[in-house]
Scaffold this active site. Structure first.
Site, PDB file in Angstrom:
ATOM      1  N   PRO A   1       0.819  -1.404   0.004  1.00  0.00           N
ATOM      2  CG  PRO A   1       0.004  -1.122   2.274  1.00  0.00           C
ATOM      3  CD  PRO A   1       0.545  -2.008   1.298  1.00  0.00           C
ATOM      4  CG  ASN A   2      -0.238   4.195   1.304  1.00  0.00           C
ATOM      5  OD1 ASN A   2      -1.113   5.144   1.155  1.00  0.00           O
ATOM      6  ND2 ASN A   2      -0.192   3.742   2.362  1.00  0.00           N
TER       7      ASN A   2
ATOM      8  NE  ARG B   1       3.983   6.741   1.631  1.00  0.00           N
ATOM      9  CZ  ARG B   1       4.228   5.299   1.991  1.00  0.00           C
ATOM     10  NH1 ARG B   1       4.653   4.569   1.107  1.00  0.00           N
ATOM     11  NH2 ARG B   1       4.033   5.017   3.097  1.00  0.00           N
TER      12      ARG B   1
ATOM     13  CE1 TYR C   1       8.596   5.374   2.767  1.00  0.00           C
ATOM     14  CE2 TYR C   1       6.995   6.876   2.934  1.00  0.00           C
ATOM     15  CZ  TYR C   1       7.679   5.864   3.559  1.00  0.00           C
ATOM     16  OH  TYR C   1       7.061   5.418   4.660  1.00  0.00           O
TER      17      TYR C   1
ATOM     18  CG  ASN D   1       8.524  -1.991   0.253  1.00  0.00           C
ATOM     19  OD1 ASN D   1       8.055  -1.959   1.183  1.00  0.00           O
ATOM     20  ND2 ASN D   1       8.892  -0.910  -0.342  1.00  0.00           N
TER      21      ASN D   1
ATOM     22  CB  ALA E   1       1.532  -0.113   6.424  1.00  0.00           C
TER      23      ALA E   1
ATOM     24  CG  HIS F   1       5.527  -2.094  10.312  1.00  0.00           C
ATOM     25  ND1 HIS F   1       6.804  -2.415  10.106  1.00  0.00           N
ATOM     26  CD2 HIS F   1       5.301  -1.073   9.331  1.00  0.00           C
ATOM     27  CE1 HIS F   1       7.629  -1.632   9.205  1.00  0.00           C
ATOM     28  NE2 HIS F   1       6.582  -0.554   8.692  1.00  0.00           N
TER      29      HIS F   1
ATOM     30  CG  ASP G   1       0.083 -16.707   8.324  1.00  0.00           C
ATOM     31  OD1 ASP G   1       1.345 -16.985   8.997  1.00  0.00           O
ATOM     32  OD2 ASP G   1      -0.774 -16.887   8.878  1.00  0.00           O
TER      33      ASP G   1
ATOM     34  CD  GLU H   1      11.348  -7.195   5.771  1.00  0.00           C
ATOM     35  OE1 GLU H   1      11.904  -8.189   6.335  1.00  0.00           O
ATOM     36  OE2 GLU H   1      10.906  -6.219   6.354  1.00  0.00           O
TER      37      GLU H   1
ATOM     38  CG  HIS I   1      11.292  -2.003   4.516  1.00  0.00           C
ATOM     39  ND1 HIS I   1       9.787  -2.118   4.376  1.00  0.00           N
ATOM     40  CD2 HIS I   1      11.575  -3.176   5.235  1.00  0.00           C
ATOM     41  CE1 HIS I   1       9.549  -3.116   4.928  1.00  0.00           C
ATOM     42  NE2 HIS I   1      10.512  -3.793   5.374  1.00  0.00           N
ATOM     43  CG  LEU I   2      11.470   2.698  -1.033  1.00  0.00           C
ATOM     44  CD1 LEU I   2      10.179   3.186  -1.314  1.00  0.00           C
ATOM     45  CD2 LEU I   2      12.113   2.808  -2.291  1.00  0.00           C
ATOM     46  CB  SER I   3      12.695   4.568   4.939  1.00  0.00           C
ATOM     47  OG  SER I   3      11.537   3.698   5.550  1.00  0.00           O
TER      48      SER I   3
ATOM     49  NE  ARG J   1      10.041   6.170   8.428  1.00  0.00           N
ATOM     50  CZ  ARG J   1       8.829   6.024   7.550  1.00  0.00           C
ATOM     51  NH1 ARG J   1       9.099   5.256   6.751  1.00  0.00           N
ATOM     52  NH2 ARG J   1       7.909   6.801   7.802  1.00  0.00           N
TER      53      ARG J   1
ATOM     54  NE  ARG K   1       6.982   4.497   9.923  1.00  0.00           N
ATOM     55  CZ  ARG K   1       5.732   4.659   8.930  1.00  0.00           C
ATOM     56  NH1 ARG K   1       5.395   3.564   8.196  1.00  0.00           N
ATOM     57  NH2 ARG K   1       5.138   5.789   9.074  1.00  0.00           N
TER      58      ARG K   1
HETATM   59  C1  DQA Z   1       8.250   1.322   3.743  1.00  0.00           C
HETATM   60  C2  DQA Z   1       8.360   1.607   5.213  1.00  0.00           C
HETATM   61  C3  DQA Z   1       6.996   1.040   5.916  1.00  0.00           C
HETATM   62  O1  DQA Z   1       7.158   1.408   7.257  1.00  0.00           O
HETATM   63  C4  DQA Z   1       5.700   2.022   5.357  1.00  0.00           C
HETATM   64  O2  DQA Z   1       4.749   1.848   5.927  1.00  0.00           O
HETATM   65  C5  DQA Z   1       5.852   2.008   3.911  1.00  0.00           C
HETATM   66  C6  DQA Z   1       7.133   1.917   3.072  1.00  0.00           C
HETATM   67  C7  DQA Z   1       9.755   1.626   3.254  1.00  0.00           C
HETATM   68  O3  DQA Z   1       9.831   1.263   1.869  1.00  0.00           O
HETATM   69  O4  DQA Z   1      10.440   2.229   3.628  1.00  0.00           O
HETATM   70  O5  DQA Z   1       4.778   2.159   3.221  1.00  0.00           O
HETATM   71  O6  DQA Z   1       7.975  -0.057   3.481  1.00  0.00           O
END
Ligand code: DQA
Length: 144
Positions: free
Chosen positions: A9-10, A17, A22, A73, A76, A79, A86, A97, A99-101, A106, A110
């Protein structure tokens, strides 16, 4: 074998964003980077994004059945979602796995990932370059 690069998501809103968190690369830039890196490494890649948890779980089931490696990725859901964990647990090829950040730098909520202990590798804090690193890892020793 095609590597699936699955975004939760997002992440379709990359570039607009929270660019301070990010980065300014857009989702289209991410797709281009992954496609180009895959071609350089001789890996087919398919990049997808969804805001729908059921759709993500369906993609993971299909990847499990096909034996595909996955770069995930989960945004959210990382977490919060035991259901995504599963589904990812059923993969037989490596899961990376991404994550950009740097999620550990943070908010405390997270810092927990439902995915890290089932992942072959975790990449974070490198922005979109983390996806390229994930693909390089999968190309090593024919992991993908
Ligand atoms: C994220 C980090 C997550 O905490 C956040 O909810 C995201 C992006 C990242 O790529 O840094 O949507 O996965």
């Amino acid at each position: 074998m095609t590597v699936l690069i699955l975004n939760g998501p997002n992440l379709g809103r990359l570039g607009v964003r929270e660019p301070d968190v990010y980065g300014t690369a857009t989702y289209d830039d991410l797709v281009e980077l992954c496609t180009k890196t895959g071609a350089e490494l001789g890996l087919g890649v398919e990049v997808r994004q969804t805001d729908d948890e059921a759709e993500m779980i369906g993609w993971l089931h299909a990847a499990a059945d096909a034996g595909s490696a996955v770069v995930l990725n989960a945004g959210a859901w990382t977490h919060t979602s035991v259901a995504v964990r599963d589904a990812a647990s059923q993969l037989t090829a490596p899961l990376v796995e991404v994550h950009l950040s740097n999620i550990h730098a943070r908010e405390p909520f997270r810092h927990t990932s439902y995915l890290s202990d089932i992942a072959a590798a975790v990449v974070m804090g490198m922005g979109t370059e983390g996806y390229a690193a994930a693909l390089r890892f999968l190309a090593l020793d024919g992991r993908a």
